[in-house]
Design a protein around this motif. Structure first.
Motif, PDB file in Angstrom:
ATOM      1  N   TYR A  72      -8.156  99.847   7.327  1.00  8.04           N
ATOM      2  CA  TYR A  72      -8.783 101.143   7.065  1.00  8.04           C
ATOM      3  C   TYR A  72     -10.032 101.256   7.938  1.00  8.04           C
ATOM      4  CZ  TYR A  72     -10.398 105.269   4.618  1.00  8.04           C
ATOM      5  OH  TYR A  72     -10.812 106.551   4.324  1.00  8.04           O
TER       6      TYR A  72
ATOM      7  N   CYS B 265     -13.519 107.138   1.447  1.00  8.89           N
ATOM      8  CA  CYS B 265     -12.365 108.036   1.551  1.00  8.89           C
ATOM      9  C   CYS B 265     -12.820 109.456   1.233  1.00  8.89           C
ATOM     10  CB  CYS B 265     -11.254 107.620   0.598  1.00  8.89           C
ATOM     11  SG  CYS B 265     -10.566 105.986   0.939  1.00  8.89           S
TER      12      CYS B 265
ATOM     13  N   SER C  46     -11.022 113.069   0.640  1.00 15.54           N
ATOM     14  CA  SER C  46      -9.714 113.701   0.450  1.00 15.54           C
ATOM     15  C   SER C  46      -9.909 115.180   0.126  1.00 15.54           C
ATOM     16  CB  SER C  46      -8.949 112.971  -0.657  1.00 15.54           C
ATOM     17  OG  SER C  46      -8.772 111.601  -0.279  1.00 15.54           O
TER      18      SER C  46
ATOM     19  N   CYS D   9      -5.212 111.335  -1.707  1.00 21.99           N
ATOM     20  CA  CYS D   9      -6.091 110.163  -1.672  1.00 21.99           C
ATOM     21  C   CYS D   9      -6.094 109.567  -0.265  1.00 21.99           C
ATOM     22  CB  CYS D   9      -5.663 109.101  -2.685  1.00 21.99           C
ATOM     23  SG  CYS D   9      -4.025 108.409  -2.381  1.00 21.99           S
ATOM     24  N   HIS D  10      -7.052 108.668  -0.023  1.00 21.29           N
ATOM     25  CA  HIS D  10      -7.146 107.885   1.214  1.00 21.29           C
ATOM     26  C   HIS D  10      -7.340 108.732   2.467  1.00 21.29           C
ATOM     27  CE1 HIS D  10      -4.632 104.641  -1.072  1.00 21.29           C
ATOM     28  NE2 HIS D  10      -5.829 104.807  -1.592  1.00 21.29           N
TER      29      HIS D  10
ATOM     30  N   ILE E  31      -9.066 109.917   5.633  1.00 24.47           N
ATOM     31  CA  ILE E  31      -9.962 109.200   6.550  1.00 24.47           C
ATOM     32  C   ILE E  31     -11.014 110.172   7.087  1.00 24.47           C
ATOM     33  CG2 ILE E  31     -10.109 107.890   8.700  1.00 24.47           C
ATOM     34  CD1 ILE E  31      -7.202 107.032   8.280  1.00 24.47           C
TER      35      ILE E  31
ATOM     36  N   TRP F   8      -2.507 106.176   6.396  1.00 26.77           N
ATOM     37  CA  TRP F   8      -3.319 106.138   5.175  1.00 26.77           C
ATOM     38  C   TRP F   8      -3.282 107.436   4.368  1.00 26.77           C
ATOM     39  CZ3 TRP F   8      -5.455 102.175   2.675  1.00 26.77           C
ATOM     40  CH2 TRP F   8      -5.620 100.975   3.367  1.00 26.77           C
ATOM     41  N   THR F   9      -3.539 108.560   5.058  1.00 34.10           N
ATOM     42  CA  THR F   9      -3.737 109.828   4.349  1.00 34.10           C
ATOM     43  C   THR F   9      -2.483 110.240   3.587  1.00 34.10           C
ATOM     44  OG1 THR F   9      -5.245 110.514   6.101  1.00 34.10           O
ATOM     45  CG2 THR F   9      -4.424 112.244   4.615  1.00 34.10           C
TER      46      THR F   9
END
Ligand code: MF3
Ligand code: CO
Ligand code: CO
Length: 275
Positions: A71, A76, A78, A84-85, A87, A226-227
C-alpha cells in the motif's frame, strides 16, 4: 477452541494509547477536509502529524497482505462510491462529496484503527442518511459486545439495521482482531445470525467497521490493486472503532476529544406508547 488472543493488562494499556492517537489524527485532520483539498494533501498532513507530532507510524504505508502490492500511502481516503482502501492522490474534494478517512497508527508496536465519514459542504439527503444509518450500525454492533456474547450477535444487528433501511452490507471485508498485528483473528463479519460464531471473552480486542452501500452489495476492484468501489456506483459509507471486551461490556479504545457521541438509538429509553 478459540484462537482469539486475550490481551494482558500491559497490552491493553498499549492499545488504549494507540487507539487514542489514531482518533486524534482524525480530530487533527477534520478542519482540512473541505472543498478544494486533494486526498493526497490530506494524506500528507496526516502522515506528518503522525510522524512529527505523535511519534507514531502509519500502519498502511507499505502494508502488503498476501496477494496484494504494498500500500503506497499513510491513510485511506474513500470518496463517494469507493467502499474502502481508496488511495490518496490528485483527487480534489468538492461540495457534495462524502469521504471516509481510515487511520491506523502504530505506537510502541500496538495498532489503533478507526475511521469516520466527512461531508464536503452540504451532503445530499441520501448521503447524510446513509452515513447516519452506517454510524448507527457500527454502534448497534458495539452495544452487543460483552463476555458471553457471540460474534454473530454483532453481525446480525448490523445487517438487520442496514437492510431495514433499504441498504446492503458489503461481505468481502470485515472487522478484525488487532494488537501488535494489524489484522489478526477473529474476522468480525457485519452480517450473520445471533448466537453463532465465537463467544467473546474479556481481554479480546477487535474492530467493528461496517461498509454499507446505498444500492446493491456487489463490489468491483480497481486496477490499482487496492481501491474497492460499489459495482452499481451507488454511494457507500463506513465507520470504524477499535473495541476492547471488558468484564462488564465494552470499552471504545479509539476515543479522543473529537470522537462523535453515540447515536440516539443507543441506550435510548423505550418509546412510550401513546394512550
Ligand atoms: N484500516 C483498514 C482497516 O480498517 C485497513 C487498510 S489496509 C491498507 O482494516 F493497506 F489499505 F491501508
Ligand atoms: Co480495521
Ligand atoms: Co481501518
Amino acid at each position: 477452541m478459540s484462537t482469539i488472543s486475550i490481551k494482558t493488562p500491559e497490552e491493553i494499556e498499549g492499545m488504549r494509547l494507540a487507539g487514542r492517537l489514531a482518533s486524534e489524527v482524525l480530530d487533527y485532520i477534520t478542519p482540512f477536509v473541505k472543498n478544494g483539498v486533494t486526498t493526497g494533501e490530506l494524506d500528507r498532513l496526516c502522515h506528518e502529524y503522525m510522524v512529527n507530532v505523535q511519534g507514531t507510524v502509519p500502519a498502511p504505508l507499505n502494508y502488503c497482505p498476501p496477494g496484494y502490492t504494498p500500500y503506497p500511502k499513510a491513510i485511506c481516503t474513500s470518496v463517494n462510491d469507493v467502499i474502502c482502501h481508496g488511495i490518496p492522490g490528485d483527487k480534489v474534494l468538492k461540495n457534495g462529496d462524502v469521504v471516509n478517512l481510515d487511520i491506523t497508527v502504530i505506537k510502541d508496536g500496538y495498532h489503533g484503527d478507526n475511521s469516520r465519514m466527512f461531508f464536503i459542504g452540504e451532503p445530499s439527503i441520501l448521503a447524510r442518511r446513509l452515513s447516519e444509518v452506517t454510524y448507527e450500525c457500527m454502534w448497534l454492533g458495539i452495544s452487543k459486545v460483552r463476555p458471553g456474547a457471540h460474534l454473530g450477535d454483532i453481525g446480525h444487528v448490523i445487517q438487520q439495521h442496514a437492510e431495514k433501511n433499504g441498504y446492503s452490507v458489503v461481505r468481502e471485508f470485515c472487522g478484525h482482531g488487532i494488537g501488535k498485528v494489524f489484522h489478526e483473528e477473529p474476522q468480525v463479519l457485519h452480517y450473520g445470525r445471533p448466537g453463532t460464531l465465537e463467544k467473546l471473552e474479556a481481554g479480546m480486542i477487535f474492530t467493528i467497521e461496517p461498509m454499507i452501500n446505498a444500492g446493491r452489495r456487489d463490489i468491483r476492484e480497481m486496477g490499482d490493486g487496492w481501491t474497492i468501489k460499489t459495482k452499481d456506483r451507488s454511494l457507500s459509507a463506513q465507520w470504524e472503532h477499535t473495541i476492547l471486551v471488558t468484564e462488564t461490556g465494552y470499552e471504545v479504545l479509539t476515543q479522543s476529544a473529537g470522537t462523535p457521541p453515540p447515536p440516539a438509538i443507543i441506550n435510548a429509553p423505550a418509546q412510550a406508547v401513546a394512550a
